[in-house]
Design an enzyme around this catalytic site. Structure first.
Site, PDB file in Angstrom:
ATOM      1  N   TYR A 142       9.445 -15.513 -10.721  1.00 52.97           N
ATOM      2  CA  TYR A 142       8.040 -16.443 -11.473  1.00 52.97           C
ATOM      3  C   TYR A 142       7.440 -15.327 -11.896  1.00 52.97           C
ATOM      4  O   TYR A 142       6.581 -16.120 -12.998  1.00 52.97           O
ATOM      5  CB  TYR A 142       7.832 -17.925 -10.391  1.00 52.97           C
ATOM      6  CG  TYR A 142       7.921 -18.986 -10.492  1.00 52.97           C
ATOM      7  CD1 TYR A 142       8.804 -19.180  -9.718  1.00 52.97           C
ATOM      8  CD2 TYR A 142       6.815 -19.800 -10.418  1.00 52.97           C
ATOM      9  CE1 TYR A 142       9.640 -20.744  -9.528  1.00 52.97           C
ATOM     10  CE2 TYR A 142       7.266 -21.392 -10.546  1.00 52.97           C
ATOM     11  CZ  TYR A 142       8.692 -21.307 -10.174  1.00 52.97           C
ATOM     12  OH  TYR A 142       9.452 -22.770 -10.223  1.00 52.97           O
ATOM     13  N   LYS A 192      20.399 -15.878  -0.833  1.00 52.08           N
ATOM     14  CA  LYS A 192      21.289 -15.881  -1.076  1.00 52.08           C
ATOM     15  C   LYS A 192      21.769 -15.163  -1.545  1.00 52.08           C
ATOM     16  O   LYS A 192      22.276 -14.419  -2.418  1.00 52.08           O
ATOM     17  CB  LYS A 192      21.285 -16.486  -3.176  1.00 52.08           C
ATOM     18  CG  LYS A 192      22.674 -16.994  -3.840  1.00 52.08           C
ATOM     19  CD  LYS A 192      23.431 -17.975  -3.235  1.00 52.08           C
ATOM     20  CE  LYS A 192      24.676 -17.971  -4.109  1.00 52.08           C
ATOM     21  NZ  LYS A 192      25.668 -19.746  -3.707  1.00 52.08           N
ATOM     22  N   ASP A 224      22.821 -23.079  -1.517  1.00 54.14           N
ATOM     23  CA  ASP A 224      23.502 -23.267  -1.882  1.00 54.14           C
ATOM     24  C   ASP A 224      24.016 -24.899  -0.701  1.00 54.14           C
ATOM     25  O   ASP A 224      24.004 -26.323  -0.914  1.00 54.14           O
ATOM     26  CB  ASP A 224      25.195 -23.658  -2.695  1.00 54.14           C
ATOM     27  CG  ASP A 224      25.814 -22.175  -2.141  1.00 54.14           C
ATOM     28  OD1 ASP A 224      25.339 -21.798  -0.830  1.00 54.14           O
ATOM     29  OD2 ASP A 224      26.910 -21.858  -2.293  1.00 54.14           O
ATOM     30  N   ASP A 252      11.866 -30.235  -3.616  1.00 58.55           N
ATOM     31  CA  ASP A 252      11.157 -31.602  -4.292  1.00 58.55           C
ATOM     32  C   ASP A 252      12.416 -31.817  -3.821  1.00 58.55           C
ATOM     33  O   ASP A 252      12.265 -33.634  -3.158  1.00 58.55           O
ATOM     34  CB  ASP A 252      11.723 -31.393  -5.450  1.00 58.55           C
ATOM     35  CG  ASP A 252      10.726 -31.115  -7.154  1.00 58.55           C
ATOM     36  OD1 ASP A 252       9.855 -31.045  -6.513  1.00 58.55           O
ATOM     37  OD2 ASP A 252      11.195 -31.187  -8.372  1.00 58.55           O
TER      38      ASP A 252
HETATM   39  C1  IPM Z   1       5.439 -26.962  -8.196  1.00 58.84           C
HETATM   40  C2  IPM Z   1       5.671 -26.914  -9.909  1.00 58.84           C
HETATM   41  C3  IPM Z   1       4.890 -26.046 -10.538  1.00 58.84           C
HETATM   42  C4  IPM Z   1       5.641 -24.525 -10.159  1.00 58.84           C
HETATM   43  C5  IPM Z   1       5.239 -26.259 -11.923  1.00 58.84           C
HETATM   44  C6  IPM Z   1       4.303 -26.997 -12.615  1.00 58.84           C
HETATM   45  C7  IPM Z   1       4.957 -24.612 -12.595  1.00 58.84           C
HETATM   46  O1  IPM Z   1       7.105 -27.149  -9.877  1.00 58.84           O
HETATM   47  O2  IPM Z   1       4.483 -26.470  -8.069  1.00 58.84           O
HETATM   48  O3  IPM Z   1       6.468 -26.919  -7.924  1.00 58.84           O
HETATM   49  O4  IPM Z   1       7.126 -24.777 -10.722  1.00 58.84           O
HETATM   50  O5  IPM Z   1       6.175 -24.232  -9.414  1.00 58.84           O
HETATM   51 MG    MG Z   2       8.431 -27.810  -8.642  1.00 61.98          MG
END
Ligand code: IPM
Ligand code: MG
Length: 358
Positions: A142, A192, A224, A252
């Site tokens: 990031y 990984k 994975d 997620d």
């Molecule tokens: C999260 C979101 C953010 C990230 C985005 C909106 C930049 O997906 O907080 O998980 O990737 O960290």
């Molecule tokens: Mg996210």
């Protein structure tokens, strides 16, 4: 008695719908506990672009820095997708994380037993899951350089760089091990390392850091395999320690185990002001319809009380209210199942407020 200031950054999409629910809950439990909370609203993300031309105006960053905690809704939406990368709403979120030094992101994924029927997975697979994702938040791909898109004689080339230093890995590993001590004492570090050198270093440094935490069990897992194991047998996990990118993806997945991504809160912690936000995005497709699930936002308020202010009783009060309202059968439509009562964002908020004093 605590006297604290919270920067309130509602943001875009469903953010402005779910934020008032969290603020009302915080206000109510603070009043009940004899604490004074001051809320300082500030613009962020797309709304800030529209009003000031920038996703993270100086004034907003100053409000965040000088408050005792930051509560954030969500940022982004199709309206701003065409903008240059540096001007997008998401930059505000990354800027806040970077500027406030919020390297540790805690994302608890716990199944409320009432919601077992709302998950897309079989009840026997998800029953009793209680996972804490500890995601590194200010490093990795990031933020790594070089980055960008450059022209070459044969076409364009897009570049991002995964970078981790010993120091960055050590400090996030400590957060995971410390958290595990207050839970079931099991850390799974996800990497990984079979392909990436940065991951090989990650694995080594996590193992070295573990030497001071012999009472905690450490296991390493490739990302994975972890994605597969989260769906196959999520109960095996207690604390999941991982990098910025892998943590984004795996949290997620972990969220969906609990029924809906709308359920999950998060805390981003560092040396000073912490930031608290639901893990979901701005959900522009459902914004303005009074149907967004406010639970992740409200639960983020509870995490704020606990982690930023040490107000455990007040935090627990909010969490119990969430539990009760779900037990009574109230649902937003993302977590609806047969026999439950589907209500809107505002009404679920009202029900939560009614059940805050217990
Ligand atoms: C999260 C979101 C953010 C990230 C985005 C909106 C930049 O997906 O907080 O998980 O990737 O960290
Ligand atoms: Mg996210």
């Amino acid at each position: 008695m605590a006297n604290k200031t919270i920067a309130v950054l509602a943001g875009d999409g469903v953010g402005p719908e779910i934020m008032p629910v969290a603020v009302a809950a915080l206000e109510a439990v603070a009043r009940h506990g004899g604490h004074a909370l001051t809320f300082r609203p500030a613009v962020v993300g797309g709304r800030a672009i529209d009003e000031t031309g920038r996703p993270l105006p100086d004034e907003t960053l100053r409000a965040a820095r000088t408050s005792d905690a930051v509560l954030l809704g969500a940022v982004g939406g199709p309206k701003w997708e065409g903008l240059a990368y540096e001007q997008r709403p998401e930059r505000a979120l990354l800027g806040l994380r970077e500027q406030l030094g919020l390297f540790a992101n805690l994302r608890p994924a716990k199944l409320h037993s009432e919601l077992a029927g709302a998950s897309t997975l079989k009840q026997e697979v998800i029953e009793n899951i209680d996972i804490l994702v500890v995601r590194e938040l200010t490093g990795g791909i990031y933020f790594g350089t070089p980055r960008g898109v450059e022209a070459t004689p044969t076409g364009r080339r897009g570049i991002n760089t995964e970078v981790y230093t010993t120091e960055e890995i050590t400090r996030i590993a400590r957060v995971a091990f410390d958290a595990a001590r207050a839970r079931r004492r099991r850390v799974t570090s996800v990497d990984k390392a079979n392909v990436l050198e940065s991951s090989e270093l990650w694995r080594q440094v996590v193992t070295e850091t573990h030497a001071a935490y012999r009472d905690v069990e450490l296991r390493h897992m490739y990302v994975d395999n972890c994605a597969m194991q989260l769906i196959r047998n999520p109960r095996q996990f207690d604390v999941l320690l991982t990098t910025n990118l892998f943590g984004d993806i795996l949290s997620d997945a972990a969220a969906m185990l609990t029924g809906s991504i709308g359920m999950l809160p998060s805390a981003s912690l560092g040396a000073s002001t912490g930031m608290f936000e639901p893990i979901h995005g701005s959900a522009p497709d459902i914004a303005g319809q009074d149907c967004a699930n406010p639970v992740g936002m409200v639960a983020s308020g509870a995490m704020l009380l606990r982690h930023a202010f040490g107000l455990e009783d007040e935090a627990a009060r909010i969490e119990r209210a969430i539990q009760r309202v779900l037990a009574l059968g109230y649902r937003t439509r993302d977590i609806a199942s047969p026999g439950t009562r589907v209500v809107g964002t505002r009404e679920l908020g009202d029900r939560l407020l009614e059940h805050l004093d217990g």
